[in-house]
Design a protein around this motif. Sequence first.
Motif, mmCIF file in Angstrom:
data_model
loop_
_atom_site.group_PDB
_atom_site.id
_atom_site.type_symbol
_atom_site.label_atom_id
_atom_site.label_comp_id
_atom_site.label_asym_id
_atom_site.label_seq_id
_atom_site.Cartn_x
_atom_site.Cartn_y
_atom_site.Cartn_z
ATOM 1 N N ILE A 42 -12.988 -1.882 -1.592
ATOM 2 C CA ILE A 42 -12.713 -2.536 -2.906
ATOM 3 C C ILE A 42 -13.179 -1.701 -4.109
ATOM 4 N N ASP A 43 -14.477 -1.031 -3.768
ATOM 5 C CA ASP A 43 -14.967 -0.096 -4.404
ATOM 6 C C ASP A 43 -14.462 0.984 -4.960
ATOM 7 N N TYR A 44 -14.277 1.780 -3.685
ATOM 8 C CA TYR A 44 -13.521 2.906 -3.425
ATOM 9 C C TYR A 44 -12.301 2.790 -4.604
ATOM 10 N N LEU A 45 -11.501 1.864 -4.219
ATOM 11 C CA LEU A 45 -9.778 1.974 -4.787
ATOM 12 C C LEU A 45 -10.166 1.573 -6.582
ATOM 13 N N ALA A 46 -11.297 0.536 -6.612
ATOM 14 C CA ALA A 46 -11.366 0.173 -8.117
ATOM 15 C C ALA A 46 -11.682 1.420 -9.059
ATOM 16 N N ARG A 47 -12.662 2.208 -8.431
ATOM 17 C CA ARG A 47 -13.181 3.599 -8.923
ATOM 18 C C ARG A 47 -11.971 4.679 -9.258
ATOM 19 N N LYS A 48 -11.330 4.794 -7.984
ATOM 20 C CA LYS A 48 -10.218 5.662 -8.125
ATOM 21 C C LYS A 48 -9.166 5.354 -9.044
ATOM 22 N N ILE A 49 -8.931 4.007 -9.168
ATOM 23 C CA ILE A 49 -7.759 3.660 -10.160
ATOM 24 C C ILE A 49 -7.880 3.703 -11.502
ATOM 25 N N VAL A 50 -9.388 3.086 -12.038
ATOM 26 C CA VAL A 50 -9.732 3.331 -13.411
ATOM 27 C C VAL A 50 -9.855 4.733 -14.039
ATOM 28 N N ASN A 51 -10.089 5.550 -12.853
ATOM 29 C CA ASN A 51 -10.383 6.913 -13.432
ATOM 30 C C ASN A 51 -9.130 7.738 -13.108
ATOM 31 N N ALA A 52 -8.083 7.413 -12.572
ATOM 32 C CA ALA A 52 -6.670 8.154 -12.426
ATOM 33 C C ALA A 52 -6.389 8.798 -13.647
ATOM 34 N N ARG A 53 -6.157 9.836 -13.731
ATOM 35 C CA ARG A 53 -5.720 10.746 -14.861
ATOM 36 C C ARG A 53 -4.180 10.805 -14.882
ATOM 37 N N ILE A 54 -3.515 9.636 -15.318
ATOM 38 C CA ILE A 54 -2.157 9.643 -15.301
ATOM 39 C C ILE A 54 -1.383 9.212 -16.519
ATOM 40 N N PHE A 55 -2.231 9.132 -17.837
ATOM 41 C CA PHE A 55 -1.765 8.831 -19.113
ATOM 42 C C PHE A 55 -1.712 10.190 -19.901
#
Length: 145
Positions: A42-55
Amino acid sequence: MRVVLQRVKEAKVEIAGQVNGQIKQGLLLLVGFTDGDGQAEIDYLARKIVNARIFSDEADKLNLSLLDIGGEILSISQFTLYAQVKKGNRPSFTEAQDPKLAQLNYEKFNQALASYGPKVATGVFGADMQVSLLNDGPVTIIYEA
């Protein structure tokens, strides 16, 4: 844990004809859990997703994160992400996490996402939901932990 991420201009989830969650620009997340998933995933994916540079930045490069643009999240539980389809024509869902534990993990995941600051709208775990979205890009990424 498996998350299908879609970058959206807007998205909403309805249950029995009533809007339960709605966002403007941001991410639609379809979230599933399997045996053994817990706080580390949960912690790993939450961090990855909110910081994903896709915009897109000012040069139209995928260089900005959800946090950079002030985007929102619509999180939808979806046990069918763990469907097994190799045998027969009817999917098997035996790899999906026990519903009671999956519901607890889904709530923890949404809290972890919100702890980074974005608005997090949700569906209702186990409900029959209708999800509408305006895909942006399209950008669709599958995350696994």
